[in-house]
Design an enzyme around this catalytic site. Structure first.
Site, PDB file in Angstrom:
ATOM      1  N   GLU A   1      -5.230   6.848   1.404  1.00 30.31           N
ATOM      2  CA  GLU A   1      -4.368   7.925   0.920  1.00 30.31           C
ATOM      3  C   GLU A   1      -3.059   8.009   1.700  1.00 30.31           C
ATOM      4  O   GLU A   1      -2.438   9.064   1.798  1.00 30.31           O
ATOM      5  CB  GLU A   1      -5.103   9.275   0.977  1.00 30.31           C
ATOM      6  CG  GLU A   1      -6.272   9.378   0.021  1.00 30.31           C
ATOM      7  CD  GLU A   1      -5.862   9.257  -1.436  1.00 30.31           C
ATOM      8  OE1 GLU A   1      -4.767   9.714  -1.778  1.00 30.31           O
ATOM      9  OE2 GLU A   1      -6.628   8.682  -2.219  1.00 30.31           O
TER      10      GLU A   1
ATOM     11  N   GLY B   1       0.824  -1.199   0.000  1.00 27.01           N
ATOM     12  CA  GLY B   1       0.000   0.000   0.000  1.00 27.01           C
ATOM     13  C   GLY B   1       0.852   1.240   0.000  1.00 27.01           C
ATOM     14  O   GLY B   1       1.099   1.860  -1.023  1.00 27.01           O
TER      15      GLY B   1
ATOM     16  N   GLN C   1     -15.826  16.744  32.708  1.00 26.26           N
ATOM     17  CA  GLN C   1     -16.554  16.635  31.438  1.00 26.26           C
ATOM     18  C   GLN C   1     -16.091  17.716  30.468  1.00 26.26           C
ATOM     19  O   GLN C   1     -15.927  17.471  29.267  1.00 26.26           O
ATOM     20  CB  GLN C   1     -18.066  16.751  31.678  1.00 26.26           C
ATOM     21  CG  GLN C   1     -18.929  16.440  30.458  1.00 26.26           C
ATOM     22  CD  GLN C   1     -19.139  14.956  30.233  1.00 26.26           C
ATOM     23  OE1 GLN C   1     -18.400  14.127  30.773  1.00 26.26           O
ATOM     24  NE2 GLN C   1     -20.144  14.595  29.452  1.00 26.26           N
TER      25      GLN C   1
END
Length: 679
Positions: free
Chosen positions: A434, A154, A334
């Site tokens: 990509e 790849g 949070q």
């Protein structure tokens, strides 16, 4: 601001009324009125068209692909989503693609790969002899798949093994796949749809010389019957983690002939008598960019954070004794989980817009041919280095934000109706295609290290975008030391940002120096070039790429803030200060090793105190900050993230109307319990 509709009233009003700015002004800072108008028309069209309505059940693989194909045809036939000026107006093309990607990544990928991507390839790599293919694409007579990756290779494109050998007698190229490991794979639209492929193969001339990878227009199926031609074997890759509306396929060639003219020949050609000619002295120096993919992360960040921040503003848990429960968004932990990603969304969006603009300037300069070749070469190097950094960074930031958002929404975040699963699964591909993210980052660090080696004879201001100009002052930055007053509590956010920028200048210079020294040590010990590069990646070169890119992120967003409406600057400075500090903190081991901290551990405490302060200051603005990015509810498609904040009403309606939710299981007889015997 009439272009921007008001948001519905509901539980989120509590936070919206606390905001220190007008969220519609913020939206106009992020998007132009023209872009908003284009998007609004597309949003309305898709929401009203029956074909785009969300299914009320899980689809089979074949159903999902068929529905995506039908939607793609609807897009092609729509004057709104696919207007005549689409290819002439690149900005409209970008906005409409963003709208479609907010709806479904599979639809965008299938639409883009089948028609638009090959169009770009013909315009960029083809010549007049390929105009017939452009005409056929425009008339929807053919459709393409892009075939680069092979089963066993790849990222290492030089090792790809599909062959294209020129045959003088027939004046044709003969494509051949030596074995299954050399089969082209992961080609979108190839599994069931494409009639043609753009095949990258090693070009051999009759003298046996390999001239490297070249691109060949290859008919693979009859456009009417969709049956593969003799000599071509195609099979589908099956279901994937995400993007299942796209039919990825594998293709193999058995001495398959295509005409000589099917070679895309702008960068290299073969004459009728088998001679190779090329305008490039060194074909390996051709420029390839990955600019557009950075924006994919922006869209996935937008959706994930819209859901998690809005839900956190409504979901109540615990609270001070006898004072009732409070929204979980009020908890600093949070906030620390979500707000750094919110700041990252703003910074990444700004970067992606500027990088696209500057990449377009570069391309226009190349086409114009009037610029100095050295200027163009330097410009191209910067674009390449930044795109090889930003594509991985964008994918990783979105990946981490989606996961953190899902967890921050607790158990309800695990519902399919919450929407995180699809966002996460579709984004996952961004980290691989990509170019593998980690491999791409090496291209950025390789470039920086080559500049460092030549620093004594290099004027770094000659790079047009100024992303390395500070290397001219490397001695100044390498002599920097943090003092107990660095990041002191009285610093304004603008001063914090500047201190972070100076820290990044030191960090890039030190990592360049340390990596180069490590490489020299390995070289003197007898290591070869391959091992030297590999052994410097983990703690040096990898971090060098990140440090270089993060500094550009901060610099470019700072430029944008200074151009923003005065009423928006304070919340924007807060966001950038939070992004800068949280990112600077991630490199703390380098500060210790490189001697920047030099025993002044109080600086880390100062940074942590500023982060805590910024979280509390961003809290009242947080819902409005994400409102400026948030897509319409139909495109968000989450019961937790609707603009009205009526989470539990939407959950109730969704659960109640789900197929089979209030009826017995079709196999209920098998599920019956044993009847107890009478006593």
């Amino acid at each position: 601001m009439d272009l921007i509709p008001d948001l519905p009233s509901g539980p989120l009003d509590v936070y919206r009324k606390q905001a220190s700015f007008n969220w519609k002004k913020m939206k106009l800072f992020l998007e132009s009125p023209e872009d908003i108008e284009i998007a609004n028309e597309a949003f309305k069209y898709m929401e009203e068209e029956p074909i785009f309505q969300h299914p009320d059940r899980d689809l089979t693989l074949e159903e999902e692909r068929h529905l995506t194909f039908q939607r793609m045809k609807k897009v092609y036939n729509s004057d709104i989503l696919y207007p005549d000026d689409l290819f002439m107006n690149r900005n409209k093309h970008r906005v409409l693609n963003n709208v479609i990607s907010l709806y479904d990544w599979s639809l965008l990928a299938r639409k883009s790969l089948l028609i638009e991507f090959p169009m770009g390839a013909f315009l960029g790599l083809g010549t007049d002899r390929h105009r017939k293919f452009i005409n056929s694409l425009m008339n929807r007579e053919i459709g393409f798949a892009f075939c680069l990756t092979e089963i066993s290779h790849g990222s290492n494109t030089k090792a790809l093994r599909t062959e294209a050998r020129y045959d003088i007698e027939s004046e044709s190229f003969i494509l051949h796949t030596p074995d299954f490991e050399a089969a082209k794979c992961w080609a979108g639209c190839l599994g069931k749809t494409a009639s043609h492929c753009l095949v990258f193969a090693q070009l051999y001339t009759p003298d046996g010389v390999c001239h490297g990878l070249h691109n060949f227009v290859t008919p693979v199926r009859d456009p009417q019957t969709l049956q593969p031609y003799p000599g071509v074997t195609i099979f589908d890759m099956g279901a994937k983690i995400g993007l299942n509306g796209m039919d990825n396929g594998v293709i193999m060639f058995n001495h398959y002939k295509i005409p000589r003219e099917n070679l895309l020949n702008k960068t290299g050609d073969v004459t009728v008598d088998g001679k190779y000619v090329s305008p490039f002295k060194d074909p390996s120096k051709r420029f390839e960019g990955r600019v557009g993919i950075t924006e994919f992360g922006v869209i996935n960040l937008t959706k994930a954070l819209t859901i998690s921040i809005r839900y956190s503003a409504v979901r109540r848990q615990f609270g001070p004794e006898n004072q009732g429960e409070i929204p979980v968004l009020e908890y600093p932990l949070q906030q620390y989980r979500l707000f750094p990603y919110l700041s990252g969304l703003y910074v990444l969006h700004c970067f992606s817009v500027k990088l696209k603009d500057r990449n377009m300037s570069f391309r226009l300069a190349v086409m114009g041919g009037s610029e100095d070749p050295d200027y163009l070469a330097n410009f191209g190097q910067e674009i390449h280095a930044l795109s090889c950094f930003s594509k991985p960074y964008s994918g990783w930031m979105a990946r981490d934000a989606v996961q953190e958002s899902r967890e921050a929404c607790g158990g309800h975040g695990y519902l399919k109706a919450a929407g995180f699963g699809k966002i996460r699964n579709d984004n996952d591909a961004n980290c691989t295609y990509e170019g593998d993210n980690n491999v791409l980052l090496q291209q950025t660090s390789n470039w920086l290290l080559s500049l460092w080696v030549a620093r004594q004879r290099t004027d770094f201001t000659r790079f047009p975008m100024g992303t390395v100009s500070y290397l001219n002052q490397y001695n100044k930055y390498l002599n920097m030391k943090w003092s107990s007053d660095t990041f002191n509590r009285n610093l304004k956010d603008e001063d914090i940002i500047q201190t972070c920028l100076d820290t990044y200048c030191w960090l890039v210079c030190w990592l360049c120096k340390a990596t180069s020294q490590d490489m020299e040590t390995l070289k003197s010990s007898g290591k070869n070039k391959f091992d030297i590069k590999n052994n410097c990646q983990i703690f040096r070169a990898h971090n060098l790429s990140l440090a270089y890119g993060e500094r550009v992120f901060i610099t470019w967003f700072l430029e944008s803030i200074k151009e923003a409406d005065v009423s928006l600057q304070i919340p924007l400075y807060r966001l950038l200060a939070l992004f800068s500090l949280t990112r600077v903190l991630k490199h703390v081991s380098s500060y210790v090793e490189g001697g920047l901290i030099n025993g002044e551990n109080v600086v880390i405490t100062n940074i942590e105190e500023h982060i805590t302060r910024l979280l509390s200051e961003i809290l009242p603005d947080s819902v409005s900050l994400i409102d400026a990015f948030a897509p319409p509810d139909f495109f968000l498609n989450s019961v937790l993230g609707n603009a009205d904040g009526r989470v539990y009403e939407h959950m109730y309606r969704k659960m109640l109307t789900s197929p089979g939710s209030v009826t017995r299981d079709t196999n209920w007889q098998e599920m019956r319990y044993n009847i107890p015997s009478k006593l």
